[in-house]
Design an enzyme around this catalytic site. Sequence first.
Site, PDB file in Angstrom:
ATOM      1  N   LYS A  22       0.454  -1.091  -0.104  1.00 56.69           N
ATOM      2  CA  LYS A  22      -0.016   0.190   0.079  1.00 56.69           C
ATOM      3  C   LYS A  22       0.737   1.260   0.371  1.00 56.69           C
ATOM      4  CE  LYS A  22      -1.852   1.837   4.058  1.00 56.69           C
ATOM      5  NZ  LYS A  22      -1.292   2.692   4.180  1.00 56.69           N
ATOM      6  N   ASN A  23       1.897   1.057   0.921  1.00 57.19           N
ATOM      7  CA  ASN A  23       2.720   2.421   0.722  1.00 57.19           C
ATOM      8  C   ASN A  23       3.572   2.527  -0.440  1.00 57.19           C
ATOM      9  OD1 ASN A  23       1.126   3.340   3.691  1.00 57.19           O
ATOM     10  ND2 ASN A  23       3.335   2.627   4.761  1.00 57.19           N
ATOM     11  N   CYS A 129      -5.011  13.931  13.220  1.00 54.24           N
ATOM     12  CA  CYS A 129      -4.526  12.204  12.783  1.00 54.24           C
ATOM     13  C   CYS A 129      -4.680  11.882  14.165  1.00 54.24           C
ATOM     14  CB  CYS A 129      -3.497  11.597  11.940  1.00 54.24           C
ATOM     15  SG  CYS A 129      -3.154  10.012  11.341  1.00 54.24           S
ATOM     16  N   ARG A 134       1.341  14.985  12.949  1.00 54.94           N
ATOM     17  CA  ARG A 134       1.063  15.005  11.391  1.00 54.94           C
ATOM     18  C   ARG A 134       1.799  15.731  10.850  1.00 54.94           C
ATOM     19  NH1 ARG A 134      -0.250   9.202   8.848  1.00 54.94           N
ATOM     20  NH2 ARG A 134       1.256   9.412   8.242  1.00 54.94           N
ATOM     21  N   ASP A 322       4.713   0.875  12.214  1.00 54.43           N
ATOM     22  CA  ASP A 322       2.964   0.447  11.445  1.00 54.43           C
ATOM     23  C   ASP A 322       3.367  -1.033  11.771  1.00 54.43           C
ATOM     24  OD1 ASP A 322       3.896   1.644   8.483  1.00 54.43           O
ATOM     25  OD2 ASP A 322       3.022   2.637  10.360  1.00 54.43           O
ATOM     26  N   ARG A 414      -8.417   0.139   4.191  1.00 54.35           N
ATOM     27  CA  ARG A 414      -8.170   0.633   4.049  1.00 54.35           C
ATOM     28  C   ARG A 414      -6.328   0.129   3.789  1.00 54.35           C
ATOM     29  NH1 ARG A 414      -7.378   6.265   7.331  1.00 54.35           N
ATOM     30  NH2 ARG A 414      -6.080   6.627   5.202  1.00 54.35           N
TER      31      ARG A 414
HETATM   32  C1  EPZ Z   1       4.277   7.258   6.087  1.00 53.29           C
HETATM   33  O1  EPZ Z   1       3.273   8.166   6.822  1.00 53.29           O
HETATM   34  C2  EPZ Z   1       3.190   5.823   5.914  1.00 53.29           C
HETATM   35  N1  EPZ Z   1       2.628   6.554   5.143  1.00 53.29           N
HETATM   36  C3  EPZ Z   1       2.928   5.694   7.713  1.00 53.29           C
HETATM   37  O2  EPZ Z   1       2.195   4.588   7.038  1.00 53.29           O
HETATM   38  C4  EPZ Z   1       4.273   5.273   8.267  1.00 53.29           C
HETATM   39  O3  EPZ Z   1       4.202   5.454   9.647  1.00 53.29           O
HETATM   40  C5  EPZ Z   1       5.533   6.556   8.555  1.00 53.29           C
HETATM   41  O4  EPZ Z   1       5.850   6.587   6.888  1.00 53.29           O
HETATM   42  C6  EPZ Z   1       6.599   6.337   9.090  1.00 53.29           C
HETATM   43  O5  EPZ Z   1       7.599   5.222   8.924  1.00 53.29           O
HETATM   44  C7  EPZ Z   1       2.693   5.987   4.239  1.00 53.29           C
HETATM   45  O6  EPZ Z   1       3.502   5.548   3.343  1.00 53.29           O
HETATM   46  C8  EPZ Z   1       1.397   5.978   3.038  1.00 53.29           C
HETATM   47  P1  EPZ Z   1       6.940  10.288   7.865  1.00 53.29           P
HETATM   48  P2  EPZ Z   1       4.619   9.589   6.508  1.00 53.29           P
HETATM   49  O7  EPZ Z   1       6.388  12.017   7.094  1.00 53.29           O
HETATM   50  O8  EPZ Z   1       5.084   9.113   5.276  1.00 53.29           O
HETATM   51  C9  EPZ Z   1       7.630  13.902  11.215  1.00 53.29           C
HETATM   52  C10 EPZ Z   1      -0.098   3.310   7.866  1.00 53.29           C
HETATM   53  O9  EPZ Z   1       0.457   2.568   9.596  1.00 53.29           O
HETATM   54  N2  EPZ Z   1       7.352  15.205   9.606  1.00 53.29           N
HETATM   55  O10 EPZ Z   1       7.910   9.530   7.791  1.00 53.29           O
HETATM   56  O11 EPZ Z   1       3.698  10.617   6.298  1.00 53.29           O
HETATM   57  C11 EPZ Z   1       5.884  13.610  11.384  1.00 53.29           C
HETATM   58  O12 EPZ Z   1       4.945  13.781  12.113  1.00 53.29           O
HETATM   59  C12 EPZ Z   1       0.658   4.512   7.767  1.00 53.29           C
HETATM   60  O13 EPZ Z   1       0.594   2.556   6.834  1.00 53.29           O
HETATM   61  C13 EPZ Z   1       7.021  15.702  10.137  1.00 53.29           C
HETATM   62  O14 EPZ Z   1       7.264  16.760  11.486  1.00 53.29           O
HETATM   63  O15 EPZ Z   1       5.758   9.847   8.143  1.00 53.29           O
HETATM   64  C14 EPZ Z   1       6.799  12.067  12.025  1.00 53.29           C
HETATM   65  O16 EPZ Z   1       6.875  12.218  13.124  1.00 53.29           O
HETATM   66  C15 EPZ Z   1       0.999   5.169   8.696  1.00 53.29           C
HETATM   67  N3  EPZ Z   1       6.963  16.767   9.227  1.00 53.29           N
HETATM   68  C16 EPZ Z   1       7.699  11.562  11.518  1.00 53.29           C
HETATM   69  O17 EPZ Z   1       7.980  12.919  11.044  1.00 53.29           O
HETATM   70  C17 EPZ Z   1       6.910  16.357   8.323  1.00 53.29           C
HETATM   71  O18 EPZ Z   1       6.675  17.425   6.659  1.00 53.29           O
HETATM   72  C18 EPZ Z   1       7.630  10.711  10.715  1.00 53.29           C
HETATM   73  O19 EPZ Z   1       6.715  11.058   9.238  1.00 53.29           O
HETATM   74  C19 EPZ Z   1       6.661  15.213   7.340  1.00 53.29           C
HETATM   75  C20 EPZ Z   1       6.887  14.833   8.881  1.00 53.29           C
END
Ligand code: EPZ
Length: 440
Positions: A22-23, A129, A134, A322, A414
């Site tokens: 999915k991701n 969320c 996020r 995850d 989802r």
């Molecule tokens: C991806 O989300 C995945 N989603 C998430 O999976 C997964 O939990 C996450 O990566 C971490 O591995 C998809 O791929 C669709 P991040 P993403 O940006 O990219 C902070 C699932 O269950 N951050 O790597 O949105 C954020 O708050 C989902 O399938 C900022 O501060 O996650 C977090 O603490 C849930 N500013 C950390 O970085 C930003 O602009 C990592 O988030 C972006 C992120």
Amino acid sequence: MDSLIIQGGTRLKGKIEISGSKNSSLPIVAAALMTTEKLTLHGVPRLSDIDSMLKLIGELGCHVYRHEPKNRSVGDGPDLNGPLDLTVDNEKNCEARYDIVKTMRASICVLGPLLAKRGKAIVALPGGCAIGDRPVDLHTRGLMKLGAEFRYENGNIIGEVPNGRLKGCRMYLGGAQGPTVLGTINVMCAAALAEGETVLVGAACEPEVWDCGELLNKMGAKIKGHGSPEIRIEGVDALRGAEHRVIPDRIECGTFMIAAAITNGELELKHCNLDHLIAVVDRLEEVGVKFERQNGTIFVNASRRINPIEMTTQPYPGFPTDIQAQLMALLSIGDGMSVITERIFPDRFLHVGELNRMGARIRKEGPTAIVHGVKELQGASVMASDLRASAALVLAAMAARGTTRIDRVYHIDRGYEKIEQKLNAVGANIQRIKGERAVA
Ligand code: EPZ
């Protein structure tokens, strides 16, 4: 809203096919906006999140066609679904509406492709969320370094490229919680069509980043180092069509590994990549689970005793956030006290209260959960709060004594393709309740 009724106490045994990721599929489908030639994708799972992304790119002028697979059912190989053809034939609309974005945060993945290809993007800001804070500041910061300008109006991010074309540069993309997965992919996509070279330092190394980089290179991009902390992108003038198979879903695979462990079962997981789960296997081996690998199949053998462990979630290749909830469900029946620390989404613990309703003894302290293992869980009525929390409840229910009812399972649809069919095929007893009518 569907519910699942699960009779616990069954030991899982048999084969499960792992679906496409999915991701990985979500940003790859969004990357179709970067060309007007046809993109053919194999292995894209049938999930409500994928449907939302296909609807979104459809509104952004992309023609979507899913070929029907020929007479296929669970167990017939990775291509449970037919290939997906995506062809952009109208680039006028640049707006990702709130109605779609609010259902799926990954809609943000269209921001980079739209800015790079159309010079303009209006994307609703993803709201709150269940798993915690996020923000998308790293996405916009990276794109601004490439020359985009942003303003925020009425809940929308409005982005433009004043000089007509983005311009490559060297940048650091890390944040307080480390690298960003979708942020890295958004900026990598945009840089693929920018002028000159971009060097992304502090990039996320997740296999999904690597997979998107592989696709872009098939489309004619010049990307090196994707999947490592430093990605080099030499911008090109245009991208072409391509054909690509998405990687297997490592989170689904890890979830089923724990399904074997929590039911003291034996599973053969087919079409998965063990290298993408090295930290998960490391922790589960410490719990006492045995693994064997043979040509793309992983044999998972559980042991009766579940050892208590400590685990901290980390960016890839560390233990994925995850799979945190699913591991907690397992350790809730462990032989002693385990400690789980959540470093990526420090508030990602909504499953704790629901597991405690099933007789678990888990206490939360800031970003850490102390899990006192109990002899067994009991069936109860519980509520799913997010995708991975709902998977943890399904695992706990399969191990529990008696019957569990899980409400709001739209969360699980989802991210898990045909989950009850796959688990029932290896001995689980799961029924889906659609509204008030039971479906066998
Ligand atoms: C991806 O989300 C995945 N989603 C998430 O999976 C997964 O939990 C996450 O990566 C971490 O591995 C998809 O791929 C669709 P991040 P993403 O940006 O990219 C902070 C699932 O269950 N951050 O790597 O949105 C954020 O708050 C989902 O399938 C900022 O501060 O996650 C977090 O603490 C849930 N500013 C950390 O970085 C930003 O602009 C990592 O988030 C972006 C992120």
